[in-house]
Motif scaffolding. Structure first.
Motif, PDB file in Angstrom:
ATOM      1  N   ARG A   1      -1.357  -4.779  -7.259  1.00 30.12           N
ATOM      2  CA  ARG A   1      -1.584  -4.963  -8.696  1.00 30.12           C
ATOM      3  C   ARG A   1      -2.663  -6.027  -8.916  1.00 30.12           C
ATOM      4  O   ARG A   1      -3.646  -5.804  -9.583  1.00 30.12           O
ATOM      5  CB  ARG A   1      -0.295  -5.370  -9.411  1.00 30.12           C
ATOM      6  CG  ARG A   1       0.699  -4.251  -9.599  1.00 30.12           C
ATOM      7  CD  ARG A   1       1.607  -4.570 -10.763  1.00 30.12           C
ATOM      8  NE  ARG A   1       2.855  -3.855 -10.691  1.00 30.12           N
ATOM      9  CZ  ARG A   1       3.036  -2.604 -11.100  1.00 30.12           C
ATOM     10  NH1 ARG A   1       2.006  -1.921 -11.589  1.00 30.12           N
ATOM     11  NH2 ARG A   1       4.206  -2.033 -11.016  1.00 30.12           N
ATOM     12  N   GLU A   2      -2.450  -7.212  -8.332  1.00 29.55           N
ATOM     13  CA  GLU A   2      -3.388  -8.317  -8.535  1.00 29.55           C
ATOM     14  C   GLU A   2      -4.015  -8.794  -7.235  1.00 29.55           C
ATOM     15  O   GLU A   2      -5.210  -9.066  -7.182  1.00 29.55           O
ATOM     16  CB  GLU A   2      -2.672  -9.481  -9.228  1.00 29.55           C
ATOM     17  CG  GLU A   2      -2.198  -9.143 -10.646  1.00 29.55           C
ATOM     18  CD  GLU A   2      -1.540 -10.317 -11.323  1.00 29.55           C
ATOM     19  OE1 GLU A   2      -1.441 -11.386 -10.679  1.00 29.55           O
ATOM     20  OE2 GLU A   2      -1.123 -10.180 -12.481  1.00 29.55           O
ATOM     21  N   THR A   3      -3.211  -8.921  -6.183  1.00 26.82           N
ATOM     22  CA  THR A   3      -3.737  -9.357  -4.889  1.00 26.82           C
ATOM     23  C   THR A   3      -3.478  -8.271  -3.855  1.00 26.82           C
ATOM     24  O   THR A   3      -2.613  -7.420  -4.049  1.00 26.82           O
ATOM     25  CB  THR A   3      -3.070 -10.669  -4.435  1.00 26.82           C
ATOM     26  OG1 THR A   3      -1.659 -10.448  -4.284  1.00 26.82           O
ATOM     27  CG2 THR A   3      -3.293 -11.771  -5.450  1.00 26.82           C
ATOM     28  N   THR A   4      -4.186  -8.287  -2.780  1.00 23.59           N
ATOM     29  CA  THR A   4      -4.129  -7.217  -1.782  1.00 23.59           C
ATOM     30  C   THR A   4      -2.700  -6.964  -1.305  1.00 23.59           C
ATOM     31  O   THR A   4      -2.019  -7.865  -0.815  1.00 23.59           O
ATOM     32  CB  THR A   4      -5.017  -7.567  -0.572  1.00 23.59           C
ATOM     33  OG1 THR A   4      -6.348  -7.793  -1.039  1.00 23.59           O
ATOM     34  CG2 THR A   4      -5.010  -6.433   0.439  1.00 23.59           C
ATOM     35  N   ASN A   5      -2.255  -5.720  -1.475  1.00 24.84           N
ATOM     36  CA  ASN A   5      -0.950  -5.279  -0.976  1.00 24.84           C
ATOM     37  C   ASN A   5       0.225  -6.116  -1.500  1.00 24.84           C
ATOM     38  O   ASN A   5       1.232  -6.292  -0.811  1.00 24.84           O
ATOM     39  CB  ASN A   5      -0.928  -5.262   0.555  1.00 24.84           C
ATOM     40  CG  ASN A   5      -1.748  -4.124   1.126  1.00 24.84           C
ATOM     41  OD1 ASN A   5      -2.164  -3.221   0.402  1.00 24.84           O
ATOM     42  ND2 ASN A   5      -1.990  -4.154   2.422  1.00 24.84           N
ATOM     43  N   ASP A   6       0.114  -6.617  -2.743  1.00 23.73           N
ATOM     44  CA  ASP A   6       1.202  -7.445  -3.258  1.00 23.73           C
ATOM     45  C   ASP A   6       2.461  -6.638  -3.591  1.00 23.73           C
ATOM     46  O   ASP A   6       3.525  -7.225  -3.781  1.00 23.73           O
ATOM     47  CB  ASP A   6       0.757  -8.277  -4.468  1.00 23.73           C
ATOM     48  CG  ASP A   6       0.194  -7.451  -5.610  1.00 23.73           C
ATOM     49  OD1 ASP A   6       0.300  -6.208  -5.577  1.00 23.73           O
ATOM     50  OD2 ASP A   6      -0.369  -8.048  -6.539  1.00 23.73           O
ATOM     51  N   LEU A   7       2.381  -5.316  -3.634  1.00 23.39           N
ATOM     52  CA  LEU A   7       3.578  -4.502  -3.877  1.00 23.39           C
ATOM     53  C   LEU A   7       4.323  -4.168  -2.589  1.00 23.39           C
ATOM     54  O   LEU A   7       5.422  -3.614  -2.637  1.00 23.39           O
ATOM     55  CB  LEU A   7       3.201  -3.208  -4.606  1.00 23.39           C
ATOM     56  CG  LEU A   7       2.616  -3.380  -6.012  1.00 23.39           C
ATOM     57  CD1 LEU A   7       2.345  -2.028  -6.642  1.00 23.39           C
ATOM     58  CD2 LEU A   7       3.544  -4.205  -6.900  1.00 23.39           C
ATOM     59  N   ILE A   8       3.719  -4.510  -1.442  1.00 24.13           N
ATOM     60  CA  ILE A   8       4.403  -4.316  -0.162  1.00 24.13           C
ATOM     61  C   ILE A   8       4.436  -5.637   0.617  1.00 24.13           C
ATOM     62  O   ILE A   8       4.349  -5.661   1.839  1.00 24.13           O
ATOM     63  CB  ILE A   8       3.788  -3.172   0.678  1.00 24.13           C
ATOM     64  CG1 ILE A   8       2.293  -3.387   0.916  1.00 24.13           C
ATOM     65  CG2 ILE A   8       4.029  -1.830   0.004  1.00 24.13           C
ATOM     66  CD1 ILE A   8       1.694  -2.403   1.935  1.00 24.13           C
TER      67      ILE A   8
ATOM     68  N   LEU B   1       2.486   6.388  -4.592  1.00 27.21           N
ATOM     69  CA  LEU B   1       1.268   7.066  -5.032  1.00 27.21           C
ATOM     70  C   LEU B   1       0.017   6.501  -4.364  1.00 27.21           C
ATOM     71  O   LEU B   1      -1.102   6.799  -4.775  1.00 27.21           O
ATOM     72  CB  LEU B   1       1.148   6.951  -6.554  1.00 27.21           C
ATOM     73  CG  LEU B   1       2.327   7.539  -7.345  1.00 27.21           C
ATOM     74  CD1 LEU B   1       2.179   7.221  -8.830  1.00 27.21           C
ATOM     75  CD2 LEU B   1       2.446   9.029  -7.125  1.00 27.21           C
ATOM     76  N   GLY B   2       0.214   5.658  -3.348  1.00 25.07           N
ATOM     77  CA  GLY B   2      -0.913   5.123  -2.593  1.00 25.07           C
ATOM     78  C   GLY B   2      -1.524   3.865  -3.161  1.00 25.07           C
ATOM     79  O   GLY B   2      -2.596   3.427  -2.723  1.00 25.07           O
ATOM     80  N   LYS B   3      -0.849   3.251  -4.163  1.00 23.10           N
ATOM     81  CA  LYS B   3      -1.379   2.047  -4.797  1.00 23.10           C
ATOM     82  C   LYS B   3      -0.493   0.860  -4.415  1.00 23.10           C
ATOM     83  O   LYS B   3       0.566   0.660  -5.009  1.00 23.10           O
ATOM     84  CB  LYS B   3      -1.425   2.219  -6.317  1.00 23.10           C
ATOM     85  CG  LYS B   3      -2.259   3.424  -6.749  1.00 23.10           C
ATOM     86  CD  LYS B   3      -2.112   3.700  -8.238  1.00 23.10           C
ATOM     87  CE  LYS B   3      -2.865   4.964  -8.636  1.00 23.10           C
ATOM     88  NZ  LYS B   3      -2.659   5.316 -10.064  1.00 23.10           N
ATOM     89  N   THR B   4      -0.918   0.085  -3.447  1.00 26.09           N
ATOM     90  CA  THR B   4      -0.084  -0.989  -2.918  1.00 26.09           C
ATOM     91  C   THR B   4      -0.365  -2.356  -3.535  1.00 26.09           C
ATOM     92  O   THR B   4       0.202  -3.355  -3.101  1.00 26.09           O
ATOM     93  CB  THR B   4      -0.261  -1.083  -1.390  1.00 26.09           C
ATOM     94  OG1 THR B   4      -1.643  -1.299  -1.095  1.00 26.09           O
ATOM     95  CG2 THR B   4       0.216   0.188  -0.710  1.00 26.09           C
TER      96      THR B   4
ATOM     97  N   LYS C   1       0.457  -2.291   5.786  1.00 29.19           N
ATOM     98  CA  LYS C   1       0.785  -0.927   5.381  1.00 29.19           C
ATOM     99  C   LYS C   1       2.280  -0.806   5.136  1.00 29.19           C
ATOM    100  O   LYS C   1       3.067  -1.666   5.554  1.00 29.19           O
ATOM    101  CB  LYS C   1       0.314   0.086   6.422  1.00 29.19           C
ATOM    102  CG  LYS C   1       0.803  -0.167   7.832  1.00 29.19           C
ATOM    103  CD  LYS C   1       0.173   0.843   8.794  1.00 29.19           C
ATOM    104  CE  LYS C   1       0.661   0.600  10.234  1.00 29.19           C
ATOM    105  NZ  LYS C   1       0.111   1.617  11.160  1.00 29.19           N
ATOM    106  N   VAL C   2       2.655   0.255   4.465  1.00 33.33           N
ATOM    107  CA  VAL C   2       4.053   0.460   4.070  1.00 33.33           C
ATOM    108  C   VAL C   2       4.966   0.464   5.283  1.00 33.33           C
ATOM    109  O   VAL C   2       6.072  -0.102   5.252  1.00 33.33           O
ATOM    110  CB  VAL C   2       4.200   1.785   3.290  1.00 33.33           C
ATOM    111  CG1 VAL C   2       5.671   2.048   2.958  1.00 33.33           C
ATOM    112  CG2 VAL C   2       3.371   1.763   2.026  1.00 33.33           C
TER     113      VAL C   2
END
Length: 295
Positions: free
Chosen positions: A18-25, A13-16, A30-31
């Protein structure tokens, strides 16, 4: 044997972060960079974690297409909740529209992992029956439409706040056997299984000497998919960096003996990791350990 890796739904959904920059990727820019790193490390399949039934398929399609464009295949962590009646699978699972329209260009089949119906209160027997009814219905639709789609019912973690017929190995086996359809099997969530095992022995953290208990053969023999994550101070879905985090090699060996041919899929929650290593180091170390175990 395929190695897989789950990417959490906010990323689609474009939200990479949660707490720190791009911590979900894993702090990649970028993805596509994460996908490239995973592919280079040996991963060939990416799982959408999760794809709700009522989600807008257009919101997910850019990252899904990026996965295919990277030469990777796709699996789906689905969800049973939602009221979407219909006689076709796109009607009962609208968010699968883009995937079902285009997947045949990139892969031969699709695995969808599901949790059983659960509730805060109520009857476990009724939730069991409701899950079996849904699995039978969806399998019949897929048969009628000749879709190369299979369903894997996942063993869940026990939670005192929920009634869940799928929070035990026996519960999952009973629902799958009662459904009695070749398109319906099991997702062996190794981290959930180990977490429940430790809880039964009053342990909050994994011991230095791993516990070698295994699920029953009837469970392993029906495995279609896996979710693989370690245990740590922040609970489940941690990396496999520490050997004690999960008896990975023991579980993989048991699956091999049972004739497993599915994906070995890492299901990690990157923003829960400790900071001793970078996120990318934890991710790639986990992939390396899994690759070594499978090979």
């Amino acid at each position: 044997m395929k190695l897989g890796f789950s990417i959490q739904s906010p990323v689609f959904l474009g939200k990479t972060s949660r707490e720190t920059t791009n911590d979900l990727i894993a702090h990649y820019d970028k993805v596509e960079q994460l996908l490239d790193a995973l592919k280079t490390a040996g991963v060939s399949s990416i799982e959408v974690r999760i794809l709700p039934r009522g989600a807008d398929p257009a919101s997910y399609q850019d990252v899904i297409q990026a996965i295919w464009d990277a030469g990777l295949s796709l699996s789906v962590h689905g969800h049973v909740a939602g009221e979407h009646p219909g006689s076709g699978f796109v009607e009962v699972y609208p968010s699968m529209a883009y995937i079902l329209k285009h997947f045949h260009k990139y892969q031969n089949d699709i695995n969808m992992t599901l949790h059983a119906f659960e509730a805060k209160t109520g009857s476990e027997d009724e939730l069991h029956r409701e899950t079996v009814r849904l699995l039978r219905s969806w399998a019949a639709i897929v048969d009628a439409e000749q879709l190369p789609l299979q369903f894997a019912l996942e063993n869940n973690r026990k939670k005192s706040s929920k009634v869940d017929p799928g929070d035990s190995i026996g519960g999952v086996v009973r629902m799958v056997e009662e459904t009695d359809h070749p398109r319906v099997g099991i997702c062996f969530d190794m981290g959930h299984y180990y977490s429940n095992l430790l809880n039964e022995h009053g342990m909050k953290l994994p011991p230095e000497q791993i516990m070698e208990d295994l699920p029953m053969e009837r469970f392993l023999n029906r495995a279609f998919h896996t979710h693989i994550h370690g245990l740590g101070a922040t609970g489940t879905h941690n990396p496999l960096t520490l050997p004690k985090s999960l008896p990975l090699e023991h579980y993989v060996n048991a699956l091999k003996q049972a004739g497993y041919r599915g994906i070995y899929n890492l299901e990690l929650t990157l923003d829960k990791f400790d900071k001793e290593l970078s996120l990318s180091e934890h991710v790639l170390a986990s992939v390396r350990r899994l690759k070594e175990a499978v090979e």
